[in-house]
Design an enzyme around this catalytic site. Structure first.
Site, PDB file in Angstrom:
ATOM      1  CB  SER A 173     -32.064  75.472 -94.756  1.00 44.90           C
ATOM      2  OG  SER A 173     -32.848  75.649 -93.605  1.00 44.90           O
ATOM      3  CE  LYS A 204     -31.481  73.335 -91.864  1.00 44.61           C
ATOM      4  NZ  LYS A 204     -30.380  73.795 -90.973  1.00 44.61           N
ATOM      5  CE  LYS A 240     -34.536  76.359 -90.209  1.00 46.46           C
ATOM      6  NZ  LYS A 240     -33.388  76.336 -89.280  1.00 46.46           N
ATOM      7  CG  ASP A 278     -33.031  73.134 -87.769  1.00 45.05           C
ATOM      8  OD1 ASP A 278     -32.933  72.892 -86.549  1.00 45.05           O
ATOM      9  OD2 ASP A 278     -32.491  74.121 -88.304  1.00 45.05           O
ATOM     10  CD  GLU A 326     -29.631  71.689 -87.647  1.00 44.19           C
ATOM     11  OE1 GLU A 326     -28.748  72.551 -87.493  1.00 44.19           O
ATOM     12  OE2 GLU A 326     -30.294  71.572 -88.703  1.00 44.19           O
ATOM     13  CG  ASP A 361     -27.342  74.461 -85.130  1.00 47.81           C
ATOM     14  OD1 ASP A 361     -26.281  75.091 -85.023  1.00 47.81           O
ATOM     15  OD2 ASP A 361     -28.318  74.926 -85.760  1.00 47.81           O
ATOM     16  CE  LYS A 366     -26.308  76.703 -88.264  1.00 47.45           C
ATOM     17  NZ  LYS A 366     -27.603  77.142 -87.682  1.00 47.45           N
ATOM     18  N   GLY A 374     -25.849  76.902 -92.200  1.00 49.41           N
ATOM     19  CA  GLY A 374     -25.888  78.285 -92.649  1.00 49.41           C
ATOM     20  C   GLY A 374     -26.577  79.197 -91.663  1.00 49.41           C
TER      21      GLY A 374
END
Length: 379
Positions: free
Chosen positions: A136, A162, A164, A189, A214, A239, A263, A291
């Site tokens: 990520s 991944k 952001k 994400d 996500e 998520d 998670k 994570g």
């Protein structure tokens, strides 16, 4: 299982590089390591993943510590459990506080596995001896910087990247990435940064063949995500919305997502994670394990749950060295060519290194059986 005392090790770990999401930028990560000690002096370790501030969820480090010290810790010390799955039912009268509950529950699982002389992943019912992992990457100031970081991680062999996104740093950034890396497994994400008013913008992401987007909408939403999933081709992954088996069931029935990120801390522990896993498997919804910028204890717990068969997508469990100059476990987590090998050592598979932990330790709080006897809980 006879628990003698609980220790809460509060740490402040400096990240190797700042990590930026739509919530803000993190430089220091506050970590709470939960240690549960049995009558023979054997310790089990869990990690409470609540952050310093209530940004990802309503729960935060100080609230989690109060909940553990005032309620969950004393209640656990009063209990007489035969299996870690019973912890969830023990804590059930108390609403939410999932990360506080999970910190204790995962420590009980680690202790139980050690008592059995088995690795945690086998106790959980895991079938894999190695797991594929992704990475990520936080938001950067420019596309050039994020592209260079992706290049580095692709060369290191990570199986999925991944990135952001947030309003103003989304479609054009993804386009720039795809121009350089047209074929890598890539996902975005959003950390709840958008609303249905942005549906036309989000449709533009369909052209980039993303693995998923996500949590694009509200952190507790299920209904609007169902509307969005019907309007776009890119699979929606939930998520923050999936904080329980019940919400996972509702999301699946409404068609709110095609993928779920589990998670452990967010859903309250490993037992609830297993229930969600089994539900998703029955409904052919693929899973991966996200994570929370964990230190080594939480990282190894994530790796253990990922060995269950329906965790078919690479998780966020990168090497310890991705985040820390020095982790608090020995050996540290190492991903080689995007794969982490499972250890056959009892419990999580590594030892907490107290000499390393002392370097980042703020304070250790103790909960004893004497404290527990002073606590009275009413129906």
């Amino acid at each position: 299982m006879n628990f003698e005392k609980i220790l809460l090790h509060r740490l402040k770990m400096k990240m190797k590089t700042p990590f930026t999401t739509s919530f803000g930028t993190q430089i220091d990560r506050y970590v709470t390591i939960v240690e549960i000690i049995d009558e023979n002096g054997l310790s089990g370790f869990g990690e409470c993943v609540a952050g310093e501030d209530p940004l990802y969820s309503e729960e935060f480090m100080d609230s989690a510590l109060v909940a553990i010290k005032k309620y969950f810790g004393p209640l656990l010390l009063q209990s007489n459990l035969s299996h870690p799955k019973e912890v969830t039912e023990l804590f059930k009268p108390f609403k939410r506080n999932m990360m506080a509950k999970s910190g204790l529950e995962t420590a009980v699982w680690d202790l139980y596995a050690k008592q059995q002389g088995l690795p945690l992943y086998k106790v959980l019912g895991g079938e894999k001896t190695e797991v594929e992992v992704g990475i990520s990457l936080g938001l950067e100031k420019s596309d050039d910087i994020i592209i260079e970081k992706i290049r580095e991680k692709v060369e290191e062999g990570y199986k999925r990247i991944k990135v952001k996104i947030k309003p103003g740093r989304d479609v054009e950034m993804i386009r720039a990435i795809r121009e350089v890396f047209p074929d890598i497994p890539l996902m975005a994400d959003a950390n709840s940064a958008y609303t249905l008013d942005d549906i036309e913008l989000l449709k533009q992401l369909d052209e980039f063949n993303l693995m998923m987007i996500e949590q694009p909408l509200g952190s507790t939403d299920i209904v609007d995500h169902a509307t969005l999933q019907k309007a776009i081709k890119t699979p929606v992954c939930l998520d923050e919305s999936i904080d329980s088996y019940e919400n996972a069931k509702a999301a699946i029935e409404l068609g709110s997502c095609e993928i779920i990120n589990v998670k452990v801390g967010r859903v309250g522990g490993l037992a609830e994670s297993i229930k969600i896993h089994d539900l998703a498997k029955e409904n052919k919804i693929p899973l991966w394990c996200g994570g929370m910028l964990e230190a080594g204890v939480g990282r190894l717990t994530n790796i253990a749950i990922t060995t269950l068969p329906n965790f078919v997508l690479p998780g966020d469990t990168a090497s310890s060295s991705r985040y820390w100059e020095e982790d608090i476990i020995t050996p540290e987590v190492v991903a080689e060519n995007g794969v982490v090998q499972l250890s056959d050592k009892p419990g999580i598979g590594a030892e907490v290194d107290f000499e390393k932990m002392k370097k980042v330790l703020i304070q250790t709080d103790e909960i004893t059986k004497e404290d527990a006897l002073e606590m009275v809980f009413f129906d």
